[in-house]
Design an enzyme around this catalytic site. Structure first.
Site, PDB file in Angstrom:
ATOM      1  N   CYS A 199       0.819  -1.224   0.000  1.00  0.00           N
ATOM      2  CA  CYS A 199       0.000   0.000   0.000  1.00  0.00           C
ATOM      3  C   CYS A 199       0.851   1.272   0.000  1.00  0.00           C
ATOM      4  O   CYS A 199       0.308   2.374  -0.096  1.00  0.00           O
ATOM      5  CB  CYS A 199      -0.968   0.002   1.171  1.00  0.00           C
ATOM      6  SG  CYS A 199      -2.231  -1.274   1.007  1.00  0.00           S
ATOM      7  N   HIS A 212     -12.169  10.448  -8.450  1.00  0.00           N
ATOM      8  CA  HIS A 212     -11.137  10.523  -9.489  1.00  0.00           C
ATOM      9  C   HIS A 212     -10.005  11.488  -9.114  1.00  0.00           C
ATOM     10  O   HIS A 212      -9.502  12.234  -9.947  1.00  0.00           O
ATOM     11  CB  HIS A 212     -11.749  10.862 -10.857  1.00  0.00           C
ATOM     12  CG  HIS A 212     -12.458   9.686 -11.445  1.00  0.00           C
ATOM     13  ND1 HIS A 212     -13.722   9.325 -11.048  1.00  0.00           N
ATOM     14  CD2 HIS A 212     -12.060   8.783 -12.368  1.00  0.00           C
ATOM     15  CE1 HIS A 212     -14.093   8.252 -11.717  1.00  0.00           C
ATOM     16  NE2 HIS A 212     -13.095   7.892 -12.519  1.00  0.00           N
ATOM     17  N   GLU A 246     -13.502   0.133   1.792  1.00  0.00           N
ATOM     18  CA  GLU A 246     -12.391   0.284   0.850  1.00  0.00           C
ATOM     19  C   GLU A 246     -12.376  -0.855  -0.174  1.00  0.00           C
ATOM     20  O   GLU A 246     -12.061  -0.644  -1.335  1.00  0.00           O
ATOM     21  CB  GLU A 246     -11.073   0.321   1.624  1.00  0.00           C
ATOM     22  CG  GLU A 246      -9.861   0.537   0.749  1.00  0.00           C
ATOM     23  CD  GLU A 246      -8.578   0.561   1.542  1.00  0.00           C
ATOM     24  OE1 GLU A 246      -8.159   1.659   1.940  1.00  0.00           O
ATOM     25  OE2 GLU A 246      -7.994  -0.526   1.757  1.00  0.00           O
TER      26      GLU A 246
END
Length: 143
Positions: free
Chosen positions: A37, A78, A129
């Site tokens: 991550c 985005h 998530e």
């Protein structure tokens, strides 16, 4: 959006509003313990915001659903979350982990609610998530 079941929040307000939304965003966690991550990667986040209060506004809303969506969706959809001013790669308390993102969403929503004459409260933010990982953020009770 699929029907989701969220953990309920105990409260004694007259009204409770829940707004579901999703947004696609990239992030990375700038810490060695983050493993893979640490690299930029993306998610389609699913969020539910729970707002409650006793009084409706002049248009008959506790808060307009579209306002809640604008606060979150327009800000993060985005985008690379790390680039938002509310996150900081130098401060572990402001890394864009799911926990901190849920808290930050609460902060954004509550800041908006604080200036509303009917004084609604954001009681909970649920942030998924991945299909198998989510966080629930509930601030300490304030009334």
């Amino acid at each position: 959006m699929l029907q989701q079941i969220y953990p309920p929040v105990a409260h004694d307000y007259a009204y409770e509003l829940n707004k579901d939304m999703h947004f696609a965003a990239a992030h990375y966690i700038p810490h060695d313990d983050a493993g893979k991550c640490r690299r930029v990667h993306g998610h389609t986040y699913f969020a539910n915001v729970t707002i409650a209060g006793d009084e409706l506004d002049g248009s008959g809303f506790l808060v307009n659903f579209s306002t809640v969506k604008k606060l979150i969706h327009e800000r993060f959809d985005h985008h690379t979350v790390n680039e938002d001013e509310l996150f900081d790669d130098a401060d572990p308390g402001r890394y864009p982990t799911t926990e901190i993102m849920a808290r930050t969403i609460w902060e954004i929503v509550q800041e908006h609610l604080d200036v509303q004459p009917n004084k609604p409260r954001c009681l909970q933010v649920f942030l998924r998530e991945t299909p198998s990982s989510y966080v629930v953020y509930r601030p300490k009770a304030v009334r």
